[in-house]
Design a protein around this motif. Structure first.
Motif, PDB file in Angstrom:
ATOM      1  N   GLY A 105       0.801  -1.236   0.000  1.00 53.57           N
ATOM      2  CA  GLY A 105       0.000   0.000   0.000  1.00 53.57           C
ATOM      3  C   GLY A 105       0.824   1.272   0.000  1.00 53.57           C
ATOM      4  N   ALA A 106       2.145   1.140  -0.006  1.00 55.30           N
ATOM      5  CA  ALA A 106       2.984   2.350  -0.002  1.00 55.30           C
ATOM      6  C   ALA A 106       2.992   2.983  -1.394  1.00 55.30           C
ATOM      7  CB  ALA A 106       4.406   2.006   0.421  1.00 55.30           C
ATOM      8  N   LEU A 107       2.958   4.318  -1.436  1.00 54.58           N
ATOM      9  CA  LEU A 107       3.023   5.020  -2.722  1.00 54.58           C
ATOM     10  C   LEU A 107       4.450   5.368  -3.092  1.00 54.58           C
ATOM     11  CD1 LEU A 107      -0.050   7.430  -2.770  1.00 54.58           C
ATOM     12  CD2 LEU A 107       0.162   5.099  -3.617  1.00 54.58           C
ATOM     13  N   GLY A 108       5.359   5.291  -2.114  1.00 53.29           N
ATOM     14  CA  GLY A 108       6.738   5.628  -2.422  1.00 53.29           C
ATOM     15  C   GLY A 108       7.687   5.178  -1.329  1.00 53.29           C
ATOM     16  N   GLY A 109       8.964   5.151  -1.690  1.00 57.33           N
ATOM     17  CA  GLY A 109       9.998   4.775  -0.728  1.00 57.33           C
ATOM     18  C   GLY A 109      11.131   5.795  -0.751  1.00 57.33           C
ATOM     19  N   LEU A 110      11.665   6.071   0.414  1.00 60.32           N
ATOM     20  CA  LEU A 110      12.837   6.939   0.522  1.00 60.32           C
ATOM     21  C   LEU A 110      13.979   6.063   1.011  1.00 60.32           C
ATOM     22  CD1 LEU A 110      13.728   9.979   0.344  1.00 60.32           C
ATOM     23  CD2 LEU A 110      13.396  10.059   2.819  1.00 60.32           C
ATOM     24  N   VAL A 111      15.013   5.910   0.155  1.00 56.65           N
ATOM     25  CA  VAL A 111      16.140   5.056   0.518  1.00 56.65           C
ATOM     26  C   VAL A 111      17.275   5.925   1.031  1.00 56.65           C
ATOM     27  CG1 VAL A 111      17.778   3.309  -0.270  1.00 56.65           C
ATOM     28  CG2 VAL A 111      15.505   3.421  -1.301  1.00 56.65           C
ATOM     29  N   LEU A 112      17.565   5.822   2.318  1.00 52.78           N
ATOM     30  CA  LEU A 112      18.692   6.556   2.879  1.00 52.78           C
ATOM     31  C   LEU A 112      19.965   5.774   2.631  1.00 52.78           C
ATOM     32  CD1 LEU A 112      17.304   7.881   6.295  1.00 52.78           C
ATOM     33  CD2 LEU A 112      17.446   9.061   4.105  1.00 52.78           C
ATOM     34  N   VAL A 113      21.011   6.509   2.255  1.00 55.84           N
ATOM     35  CA  VAL A 113      22.276   5.867   1.884  1.00 55.84           C
ATOM     36  C   VAL A 113      23.424   6.544   2.635  1.00 55.84           C
ATOM     37  CG1 VAL A 113      23.900   5.510  -0.030  1.00 55.84           C
ATOM     38  CG2 VAL A 113      21.443   5.215  -0.411  1.00 55.84           C
ATOM     39  N   ASP A 114      24.315   5.715   3.169  1.00 53.88           N
ATOM     40  CA  ASP A 114      25.561   6.182   3.782  1.00 53.88           C
ATOM     41  C   ASP A 114      26.669   5.864   2.770  1.00 53.88           C
ATOM     42  OD1 ASP A 114      27.923   6.436   5.225  1.00 53.88           O
ATOM     43  OD2 ASP A 114      27.166   5.403   7.009  1.00 53.88           O
ATOM     44  N   THR A 115      27.401   6.884   2.304  1.00 51.07           N
ATOM     45  CA  THR A 115      28.383   6.641   1.234  1.00 51.07           C
ATOM     46  C   THR A 115      29.573   5.789   1.698  1.00 51.07           C
ATOM     47  OG1 THR A 115      29.489   8.733   1.700  1.00 51.07           O
ATOM     48  CG2 THR A 115      27.821   8.753  -0.045  1.00 51.07           C
ATOM     49  N   ARG A 116      29.660   5.517   3.013  1.00 53.93           N
ATOM     50  CA  ARG A 116      30.741   4.634   3.467  1.00 53.93           C
ATOM     51  C   ARG A 116      30.475   3.187   3.091  1.00 53.93           C
ATOM     52  NH1 ARG A 116      30.792   6.932   9.537  1.00 53.93           N
ATOM     53  NH2 ARG A 116      28.568   6.796   9.067  1.00 53.93           N
ATOM     54  N   ASP A 117      29.237   2.870   2.708  1.00 48.79           N
ATOM     55  CA  ASP A 117      28.917   1.516   2.272  1.00 48.79           C
ATOM     56  C   ASP A 117      27.764   1.568   1.271  1.00 48.79           C
ATOM     57  OD1 ASP A 117      28.596  -1.155   1.875  1.00 48.79           O
ATOM     58  OD2 ASP A 117      28.236  -1.676   3.978  1.00 48.79           O
ATOM     59  N   LEU A 118      28.093   1.950   0.041  1.00 49.34           N
ATOM     60  CA  LEU A 118      27.047   2.096  -0.978  1.00 49.34           C
ATOM     61  C   LEU A 118      26.362   0.763  -1.276  1.00 49.34           C
ATOM     62  CD1 LEU A 118      28.888   4.500  -3.469  1.00 49.34           C
ATOM     63  CD2 LEU A 118      26.963   5.078  -1.980  1.00 49.34           C
ATOM     64  N   GLY A 119      27.160  -0.297  -1.278  1.00 52.39           N
ATOM     65  CA  GLY A 119      26.634  -1.613  -1.643  1.00 52.39           C
ATOM     66  C   GLY A 119      25.534  -2.102  -0.713  1.00 52.39           C
ATOM     67  N   ALA A 120      25.541  -1.595   0.513  1.00 47.39           N
ATOM     68  CA  ALA A 120      24.535  -2.042   1.484  1.00 47.39           C
ATOM     69  C   ALA A 120      23.137  -1.535   1.132  1.00 47.39           C
ATOM     70  CB  ALA A 120      24.931  -1.564   2.885  1.00 47.39           C
ATOM     71  N   SER A 121      23.062  -0.637   0.147  1.00 48.57           N
ATOM     72  CA  SER A 121      21.760  -0.066  -0.224  1.00 48.57           C
ATOM     73  C   SER A 121      20.997  -0.927  -1.225  1.00 48.57           C
ATOM     74  CB  SER A 121      21.954   1.311  -0.867  1.00 48.57           C
ATOM     75  OG  SER A 121      22.822   2.089  -0.101  1.00 48.57           O
ATOM     76  N   PHE A 122      21.691  -1.854  -1.865  1.00 49.24           N
ATOM     77  CA  PHE A 122      21.053  -2.620  -2.949  1.00 49.24           C
ATOM     78  C   PHE A 122      19.823  -3.382  -2.479  1.00 49.24           C
ATOM     79  CE2 PHE A 122      25.350  -2.494  -5.084  1.00 49.24           C
ATOM     80  CZ  PHE A 122      24.937  -1.614  -6.065  1.00 49.24           C
ATOM     81  N   GLU A 123      19.912  -3.952  -1.286  1.00 46.03           N
ATOM     82  CA  GLU A 123      18.803  -4.731  -0.743  1.00 46.03           C
ATOM     83  C   GLU A 123      17.505  -3.904  -0.736  1.00 46.03           C
ATOM     84  OE1 GLU A 123      19.099  -7.925   0.434  1.00 46.03           O
ATOM     85  OE2 GLU A 123      17.031  -8.098   1.188  1.00 46.03           O
ATOM     86  N   SER A 124      17.604  -2.681  -0.222  1.00 49.56           N
ATOM     87  CA  SER A 124      16.413  -1.814  -0.138  1.00 49.56           C
ATOM     88  C   SER A 124      15.894  -1.475  -1.530  1.00 49.56           C
ATOM     89  CB  SER A 124      16.749  -0.510   0.584  1.00 49.56           C
ATOM     90  OG  SER A 124      17.261  -0.772   1.849  1.00 49.56           O
ATOM     91  N   MET A 125      16.818  -1.142  -2.433  1.00 50.50           N
ATOM     92  CA  MET A 125      16.391  -0.768  -3.778  1.00 50.50           C
ATOM     93  C   MET A 125      15.748  -1.957  -4.490  1.00 50.50           C
ATOM     94  SD  MET A 125      19.742   1.552  -4.560  1.00 50.50           S
ATOM     95  CE  MET A 125      19.460   1.877  -6.273  1.00 50.50           C
ATOM     96  N   CYS A 126      16.303  -3.149  -4.268  1.00 53.79           N
ATOM     97  CA  CYS A 126      15.729  -4.358  -4.895  1.00 53.79           C
ATOM     98  C   CYS A 126      14.316  -4.616  -4.380  1.00 53.79           C
ATOM     99  CB  CYS A 126      16.597  -5.582  -4.604  1.00 53.79           C
ATOM    100  SG  CYS A 126      18.084  -5.619  -5.584  1.00 53.79           S
ATOM    101  N   LEU A 127      14.113  -4.461  -3.070  1.00 58.77           N
ATOM    102  CA  LEU A 127      12.783  -4.700  -2.501  1.00 58.77           C
ATOM    103  C   LEU A 127      11.760  -3.727  -3.092  1.00 58.77           C
ATOM    104  CD1 LEU A 127      13.767  -5.343   1.231  1.00 58.77           C
ATOM    105  CD2 LEU A 127      12.711  -6.994  -0.331  1.00 58.77           C
ATOM    106  N   LEU A 128      12.195  -2.483  -3.304  1.00 59.00           N
ATOM    107  CA  LEU A 128      11.292  -1.483  -3.881  1.00 59.00           C
ATOM    108  C   LEU A 128      10.984  -1.797  -5.341  1.00 59.00           C
ATOM    109  CD1 LEU A 128      12.939   1.513  -2.108  1.00 59.00           C
ATOM    110  CD2 LEU A 128      10.481   1.098  -2.082  1.00 59.00           C
ATOM    111  N   GLU A 129      12.026  -2.187  -6.077  1.00 50.89           N
ATOM    112  CA  GLU A 129      11.823  -2.540  -7.497  1.00 50.89           C
ATOM    113  C   GLU A 129      10.868  -3.734  -7.589  1.00 50.89           C
ATOM    114  OE1 GLU A 129      13.292  -1.091 -10.198  1.00 50.89           O
ATOM    115  OE2 GLU A 129      14.953   0.071  -9.385  1.00 50.89           O
ATOM    116  N   GLU A 130      11.124  -4.722  -6.747  1.00 54.26           N
ATOM    117  CA  GLU A 130      10.302  -5.946  -6.730  1.00 54.26           C
ATOM    118  C   GLU A 130       8.838  -5.611  -6.430  1.00 54.26           C
ATOM    119  OE1 GLU A 130      11.970  -9.232  -4.141  1.00 54.26           O
ATOM    120  OE2 GLU A 130      10.064  -8.873  -3.132  1.00 54.26           O
ATOM    121  N   ALA A 131       8.621  -4.667  -5.520  1.00 57.18           N
ATOM    122  CA  ALA A 131       7.258  -4.297  -5.133  1.00 57.18           C
ATOM    123  C   ALA A 131       6.637  -3.279  -6.092  1.00 57.18           C
ATOM    124  CB  ALA A 131       7.263  -3.733  -3.715  1.00 57.18           C
TER     125      ALA A 131
END
Ligand SMILES: Nc1nc2c(ncn2[C@@H]2O[C@H](COP(=O)(O)OP(=O)(O)OP(=O)(O)O)[C@@H](O)[C@H]2O)c(=O)[nH]1
Ligand SMILES: [Mg+2]
Length: 195
Positions: A105-131
């Motif tokens: 039911g979410a209309l949008g997602g805000l993915v917060l990213v810490d540039t010390r570990d960019l790769g750790a953000s993929f999980e969140s982005m994948c879940l959003l793409e999947e949904a």
């Protein structure tokens, strides 16, 4: 009810409540973000981190002592009367099913990213793409974190050109609002073009 001076432009008539989810890896500032931007006392489910998670719950800031174990919840009313309900996700990948539920039911997602570990953000982005939930990536600026140009960030995150990228400080309300307004405008753009 409080209302921001900041404006979300061209709101279609009838749009009043928006559910958005704040995602990102462990310790990127999700709980801080919702605490900063919420006009109500936020629901926070942080609990102490224990030795049991020491080997799996790794993050850039090893001084952090608590972690979100369920979700955060807050609310912000924007100019024009649009009410944004903010749900903060837990950061650990093992809570992916919980995050999928939050995205319902979410209309949008805000993915917060810490540039010390960019790769750790993929999980969140994948879940959003999947949904199929549109999202904005927000670089949360930490003092010791490296600065990258937008081109490098987009390349490293494999961020599609149509996904907005912003910089903010989750501890500062005016800065935090830029992320939320960018997301709401992005969500509303297709509605406006069909109005
Ligand atoms: N320098 C700086 N520190 C921040 C910022 N946002 C959050 N912090 C700090 O970073 C730490 C982590 O913040 P949290 O808000 O708990 O992070 P989280 O993403 O909710 O963490 P989990 O729920 O464990 O995934 C806290 O000590 C905050 O004070 C920021 O924008 N800049
Ligand atoms: Mg948290």
């Amino acid at each position: 009810m409080a209302s921001d001076a900041s404006s979300v432009r061209y709101l279609p008539a009838g749009t009043r409540a928006v559910k958005i989810v704040v995602l990102g890896a462990l310790g990127v500032g999700k709980t801080t973000y919702i605490g900063t931007i919420s006009e109500i006392v936020p629901l926070c489910t942080d609990e102490p981190m224990t030795e049991a998670g020491e080997l799996v719950d790794r993050m850039s800031d090893d001084t952090k002592s608590t972690t979100t174990v369920a979700m955060d919840f807050g609310r912000r009313t924007l100019d024009g009367g649009i009410v944004v309900y903010l749900f903060g996700a837990p950061g650990q990948p093992r809570f992916a099913d919980m995050i999928r539920s939050l995205l319902d039911g979410a209309l949008g997602g805000l993915v917060l990213v810490d540039t010390r570990d960019l790769g750790a953000s993929f999980e969140s982005m994948c879940l959003l793409e999947e949904a199929g939930v549109p999202y904005v990536v927000a670089i949360n600026t930490f003092a010791n974190a490296p600065f990258y140009d937008e081109e490098v960030l987009r390349d490293s995150l494999t961020l599609p050109p149509d996904r907005p990228l912003v910089h903010l400080d989750a501890r500062d309300v005016e800065s935090a609002k830029t992320g939320l307004i960018t997301l709401i405008e992005d969500i509303l753009r297709p509605l406006r073009s069909h109005a």
